[in-house]
Design an enzyme around this catalytic site. Sequence first.
Site, PDB file in Angstrom:
ATOM      1  N   ASP A  25     -13.517 -15.656 -38.570  1.00 55.40           N
ATOM      2  CA  ASP A  25     -13.120 -14.366 -38.005  1.00 55.40           C
ATOM      3  C   ASP A  25     -11.632 -14.433 -37.693  1.00 55.40           C
ATOM      4  O   ASP A  25     -11.216 -15.114 -36.752  1.00 55.40           O
ATOM      5  CB  ASP A  25     -13.927 -14.067 -36.745  1.00 55.40           C
ATOM      6  CG  ASP A  25     -13.682 -12.663 -36.214  1.00 55.40           C
ATOM      7  OD1 ASP A  25     -13.334 -11.780 -37.027  1.00 55.40           O
ATOM      8  OD2 ASP A  25     -13.848 -12.443 -34.999  1.00 55.40           O
ATOM      9  N   ASN A  42      -1.560 -19.010 -36.711  1.00 53.45           N
ATOM     10  CA  ASN A  42      -1.122 -17.798 -37.385  1.00 53.45           C
ATOM     11  C   ASN A  42      -1.914 -17.692 -38.683  1.00 53.45           C
ATOM     12  O   ASN A  42      -1.762 -18.515 -39.581  1.00 53.45           O
ATOM     13  CB  ASN A  42       0.383 -17.871 -37.666  1.00 53.45           C
ATOM     14  CG  ASN A  42       0.912 -16.625 -38.344  1.00 53.45           C
ATOM     15  OD1 ASN A  42       0.427 -16.220 -39.395  1.00 53.45           O
ATOM     16  ND2 ASN A  42       1.919 -16.015 -37.746  1.00 53.45           N
ATOM     17  N   ASP A  56      -4.584  -4.385 -34.801  1.00 54.69           N
ATOM     18  CA  ASP A  56      -3.786  -3.377 -34.114  1.00 54.69           C
ATOM     19  C   ASP A  56      -3.089  -2.503 -35.147  1.00 54.69           C
ATOM     20  O   ASP A  56      -2.280  -2.998 -35.933  1.00 54.69           O
ATOM     21  CB  ASP A  56      -2.753  -4.074 -33.231  1.00 54.69           C
ATOM     22  CG  ASP A  56      -1.951  -3.097 -32.383  1.00 54.69           C
ATOM     23  OD1 ASP A  56      -2.066  -1.874 -32.615  1.00 54.69           O
ATOM     24  OD2 ASP A  56      -1.210  -3.551 -31.504  1.00 54.69           O
ATOM     25  N   ASP A 101     -11.469   1.240 -36.777  1.00 53.71           N
ATOM     26  CA  ASP A 101     -11.802   2.596 -36.360  1.00 53.71           C
ATOM     27  C   ASP A 101     -10.659   3.562 -36.648  1.00 53.71           C
ATOM     28  O   ASP A 101     -10.701   4.715 -36.235  1.00 53.71           O
ATOM     29  CB  ASP A 101     -12.184   2.637 -34.878  1.00 53.71           C
ATOM     30  CG  ASP A 101     -11.165   1.951 -33.987  1.00 53.71           C
ATOM     31  OD1 ASP A 101     -10.952   2.425 -32.861  1.00 53.71           O
ATOM     32  OD2 ASP A 101     -10.583   0.927 -34.402  1.00 53.71           O
TER      33      ASP A 101
END
Length: 287
Positions: free
Chosen positions: A28, A82, A107, A140
């Site tokens: 993930d 990273n 983001d 979303d």
Amino acid sequence: MSPNGKQPVEIIDWGALFEDPSKPLVVDLGCGAGRYILLMAHRNGRRQNYLGVDVHKALLDRANGWAAARSLSDSVHYLQANAVASASVLFGSYPGPIELVSIQYPDPQQRRQRHVVGRELVEALASVLKPGARVYLASDFEDTATYMRNAFELYGAGRFCVDDIHATQLVFPCKPLTTLVKTREPSSVGTLFMREKTRTRDGVRQQGPVSVATAGPNEATSEGEPGDPGQEGRGASSVDEDELLWFQGSWQQAGWLGENPIGVPTEREVYVEKATMGRVYRILLVR
């Protein structure tokens, strides 16, 4: 571990992270608090190993504590790194097969500077993942999901395709580009970071999507100029990352998955779909 989460990870001792590093690995990227893979490990048992990757050490330390408290630390680990800079080491050095890579809810503001899903990450995954590995993308924000999907279609060197699950499960169509760009949809969790894209070629201002095609040295392009694709009709590898949203490929025809194909939701997904009755844009790819 990277000293500050920003530098590349040079080497990983997988035997120190997992009891059996030959098991299939679930990764993930941008795991945040880490509850997603912790829930997955709790539901699926120890058939797989689970790795959460993020740059925020405090969140990862807490997540590793949760895994230890639930006696899952032999198969669940959170690593500060990273993801872009360390992709080749993360995915190329693991002894067992990599079964799934998830990139969820990045983001959307990051794209204004540099999105985590870009040419560098996609090319690394395309080169090290084995056939059968899956990549799950979700957001979303439809523009963010579109950006990630287009990055894999453009920079994946033809090694990824849309999973067949899109043909058997409920899907909803991708929003047309003109609607996606011109619409500002109110959202309780943020605002779509969209703007009209103005491009310039030979001093002429142009607006609209980027169409990608390849042309040989003596073949006419969409501009009618032999061997000079220019801004329109360019090769996929020459499309800049800031134009990814404007790429119109074939994957958009597959639509967005109406349900989570992994069967394990993130907190963000539950909040968006249950609390705000919002929509999540999902796509599952296979190497």
